[in-house]
Design a protein around this motif. Structure first.
Motif, PDB file in Angstrom:
ATOM      1  N   UNK A  81       0.832  -1.205   0.000  1.00 59.73           N
ATOM      2  CA  UNK A  81       0.000   0.000   0.000  1.00 59.73           C
ATOM      3  C   UNK A  81       0.869   1.259   0.000  1.00 59.73           C
ATOM      4  N   UNK A  82       1.929   1.261   0.801  1.00 61.05           N
ATOM      5  CA  UNK A  82       2.822   2.425   0.865  1.00 61.05           C
ATOM      6  C   UNK A  82       3.489   2.678  -0.487  1.00 61.05           C
ATOM      7  N   UNK A  83       3.887   1.605  -1.160  1.00 64.39           N
ATOM      8  CA  UNK A  83       4.506   1.757  -2.483  1.00 64.39           C
ATOM      9  C   UNK A  83       3.518   2.281  -3.521  1.00 64.39           C
ATOM     10  N   UNK A  84       2.222   2.115  -3.239  1.00 62.21           N
ATOM     11  CA  UNK A  84       1.184   2.692  -4.103  1.00 62.21           C
ATOM     12  C   UNK A  84       0.876   4.134  -3.690  1.00 62.21           C
ATOM     13  N   UNK A  85       1.632   4.620  -2.695  1.00 65.16           N
ATOM     14  CA  UNK A  85       1.535   6.012  -2.219  1.00 65.16           C
ATOM     15  C   UNK A  85       0.168   6.330  -1.591  1.00 65.16           C
ATOM     16  N   UNK A  86      -0.337   5.367  -0.812  1.00 63.54           N
ATOM     17  CA  UNK A  86      -1.565   5.564  -0.043  1.00 63.54           C
ATOM     18  C   UNK A  86      -1.212   5.624   1.440  1.00 63.54           C
ATOM     19  N   UNK A  87      -1.875   6.505   2.179  1.00 67.03           N
ATOM     20  CA  UNK A  87      -1.664   6.586   3.622  1.00 67.03           C
ATOM     21  C   UNK A  87      -2.238   5.345   4.292  1.00 67.03           C
ATOM     22  N   UNK A  88      -1.723   5.021   5.488  1.00 68.17           N
ATOM     23  CA  UNK A  88      -2.038   3.731   6.117  1.00 68.17           C
ATOM     24  C   UNK A  88      -2.481   3.898   7.563  1.00 68.17           C
ATOM     25  N   UNK A  89      -3.587   3.224   7.902  1.00 66.34           N
ATOM     26  CA  UNK A  89      -3.969   2.973   9.291  1.00 66.34           C
ATOM     27  C   UNK A  89      -3.939   1.458   9.459  1.00 66.34           C
ATOM     28  N   UNK A  90      -3.084   0.965  10.345  1.00 62.82           N
ATOM     29  CA  UNK A  90      -2.940  -0.478  10.518  1.00 62.82           C
ATOM     30  C   UNK A  90      -3.358  -0.876  11.928  1.00 62.82           C
ATOM     31  N   UNK A  91      -4.120  -1.952  12.013  1.00 63.02           N
ATOM     32  CA  UNK A  91      -4.527  -2.471  13.320  1.00 63.02           C
ATOM     33  C   UNK A  91      -3.304  -2.927  14.109  1.00 63.02           C
ATOM     34  N   UNK A  92      -3.480  -2.986  15.414  1.00 64.18           N
ATOM     35  CA  UNK A  92      -2.406  -3.514  16.258  1.00 64.18           C
ATOM     36  C   UNK A  92      -2.346  -5.040  16.125  1.00 64.18           C
ATOM     37  N   UNK A  98      10.170  -6.920  14.516  1.00 61.49           N
ATOM     38  CA  UNK A  98      10.729  -5.578  14.386  1.00 61.49           C
ATOM     39  C   UNK A  98      11.283  -5.353  12.990  1.00 61.49           C
ATOM     40  N   UNK A  99      11.788  -6.401  12.370  1.00 63.47           N
ATOM     41  CA  UNK A  99      12.303  -6.293  11.001  1.00 63.47           C
ATOM     42  C   UNK A  99      11.187  -5.876  10.045  1.00 63.47           C
ATOM     43  N   UNK A 100      10.039  -6.536  10.150  1.00 64.96           N
ATOM     44  CA  UNK A 100       8.904  -6.172   9.300  1.00 64.96           C
ATOM     45  C   UNK A 100       8.391  -4.768   9.627  1.00 64.96           C
ATOM     46  N   UNK A 101       8.389  -4.437  10.915  1.00 64.63           N
ATOM     47  CA  UNK A 101       7.944  -3.109  11.338  1.00 64.63           C
ATOM     48  C   UNK A 101       8.814  -2.018  10.738  1.00 64.63           C
ATOM     49  N   UNK A 102      10.134  -2.217  10.802  1.00 64.49           N
ATOM     50  CA  UNK A 102      11.056  -1.226  10.250  1.00 64.49           C
ATOM     51  C   UNK A 102      10.891  -1.095   8.737  1.00 64.49           C
ATOM     52  N   UNK A 103      10.551  -2.209   8.095  1.00 66.46           N
ATOM     53  CA  UNK A 103      10.321  -2.171   6.648  1.00 66.46           C
ATOM     54  C   UNK A 103       9.082  -1.321   6.327  1.00 66.46           C
ATOM     55  N   UNK A 114       1.682   8.787   5.284  1.00 68.97           N
ATOM     56  CA  UNK A 114       1.504   8.806   6.734  1.00 68.97           C
ATOM     57  C   UNK A 114       1.084   7.426   7.233  1.00 68.97           C
ATOM     58  N   UNK A 115       1.521   7.113   8.449  1.00 67.90           N
ATOM     59  CA  UNK A 115       1.281   5.803   9.045  1.00 67.90           C
ATOM     60  C   UNK A 115       0.777   5.980  10.468  1.00 67.90           C
ATOM     61  N   UNK A 116      -0.348   5.349  10.770  1.00 69.15           N
ATOM     62  CA  UNK A 116      -0.878   5.368  12.134  1.00 69.15           C
ATOM     63  C   UNK A 116      -1.254   3.952  12.548  1.00 69.15           C
ATOM     64  N   UNK A 117      -1.020   3.645  13.808  1.00 66.43           N
ATOM     65  CA  UNK A 117      -1.324   2.318  14.355  1.00 66.43           C
ATOM     66  C   UNK A 117      -2.521   2.435  15.295  1.00 66.43           C
ATOM     67  N   UNK A 314       3.672   2.295  17.600  1.00 64.27           N
ATOM     68  CA  UNK A 314       3.333   0.885  17.399  1.00 64.27           C
ATOM     69  C   UNK A 314       4.540  -0.009  17.551  1.00 64.27           C
ATOM     70  N   UNK A 315       5.687   0.481  17.079  1.00 62.69           N
ATOM     71  CA  UNK A 315       6.927  -0.288  17.191  1.00 62.69           C
ATOM     72  C   UNK A 315       7.325  -0.472  18.659  1.00 62.69           C
TER      73      UNK A 315
END
Length: 336
Positions: A81-92, A98-103, A114-117, A314-315
């Motif tokens: 989704x980020x690579x499609x340049x859309x903002x993200x709200x992700x559930x907890x 942590x590797x995936x989170x940092x990615x 923008x990213x919100x958890x 979130x991290x």
């Protein structure tokens, strides 16, 4: 502002309802591998259903994507989704590692999205009031804190879907239920220095833990205890956070940490304390947390600022859970 939801399980309904309550926000699309799961959103909100994320991102004019899939799929979808340049709200939780989170965080930065958890408990009226108490330093120096989530999730709950209770896609009580309470503990107490934890799988037939106890030493020098379970009979028993300071003691509690169960602060008059307790009891849930988070994302985009609950927040909550897991596995304290 156009929203889409990926993953139409239980939690997606909270997102859809919240979007419908926000002025100038509209749910335009939903995506799920199971077509029947999308029917309520198509019927009630007029959302166009898709079975593939790529197809949805290509065909729809979307500003924000809410990711509501099982936790193990958050990272791959968020990057897409980020690579499609859309903002993200992700559930907890934001992701399972942590590797995936940092990615996720890095991909959002690269694409300037923008990213919100979803940690909605921050917006409960009692939590907001306790945050004000801390910001005004009314408790003084904090000596220690207690964080408790003793809930019930019976075997039927875990048997609803094959991913529930797995280490790859769900995690146990810390990752799935108590992570909201841990987020609040970090918001109140600051960064941990080290943790020690023990866990067990006592009553539920799952891969992950159904009970966990741990201790935290914070960078401030304060100590904290964490107790979490899904084994309580027959229903949710307690969710609470208690802070012990040199000038006051505060406990927010109940089955869902909605009330001031104990509130004593040096210099605060009894009538002032009672008024505060009464005002919270009059509307303990307040505006739903998902609604706050979605409205904040709309405002963050319009104002070109960071959302109030960030990917880094979130991290931090995820890192605390993973530190507990590592400590329990090693049977040793772990540096944060």
């Amino acid at each position: 502002m156009n929203f889409a939801i990926v993953g139409c399980g239980f939690i997606a309904n909270k997102h859809a309802k919240a979007i419908s309550e926000i002025e100038n926000a509209k749910l335009v699309a939903v995506c799920d591998k199971v077509p029947a799961a999308m029917e309520p959103y198509a019927n009630e909100y007029g959302a166009t259903p898709y079975t593939e994320v790529d197809d949805m991102l290509e065909k729809e004019n979307i500003d924000v994507v809410c990711i509501c899939t099982p936790s193990g799929f958050h990272a791959s979808i968020a990057v897409q989704v980020a690579n499609a340049k859309k903002h993200i709200i992700v559930e907890k939780p934001i992701a399972m590692t942590l590797e995936d989170t940092d990615k996720i965080i890095e991909t959002c930065k690269i694409n300037n999205v923008k990213l919100s958890v979803v940690h909605p408990n921050r917006y409960r009226p009692v939590v907001q009031e306790l945050r004000k108490i801390l910001e005004e330093n009314l408790l003084g120096k904090i000596s220690h804190a207690s964080c408790i989530v003793n809930w019930n999730r019976n075997q039927e709950y875990y048997d609803q879907a094959p991913w529930r209770g797995t280490k790859q896609h769900d995690g146990g009580v810390l990752m799935n239920q108590a992570i909201h309470n841990l987020d609040l503990l970090l918001w109140f107490m600051g960064k941990p220095k080290q943790v020690f934890s023990m866990e067990a799988t006592r009553l539920r037939k799952i891969e992950a833990e159904d009970v966990s106890v741990g201790v935290i030493q914070f960078e401030s020098g304060a100590l904290g205890t964490v107790e979490a379970s899904t084994t309580v009979y027959p229903k949710n028993f307690e969710e609470s956070i208690t802070l012990f300071g040199e000038k006051g003691t505060v406990k927010i509690g109940g089955t869902n940490a909605l009330f001031f169960e104990h509130l004593v602060i040096e210099g605060m008059a009894e009538n002032q304390i009672n008024d505060l307790k009464i005002s919270i009891k009059a509307d303990p849930w307040g505006t739903p947390g998902h609604q706050w988070i979605i409205k904040d994302m709309v405002n963050a985009i319009n104002e070109n600022r960071e959302p109030q609950v960030t990917g880094e927040d979130g991290r931090s909550a995820l890192k605390l859970v993973l530190s507990f897991y590592e400590s329990a596995k090693l049977n040793l304290p772990v540096q944060f």
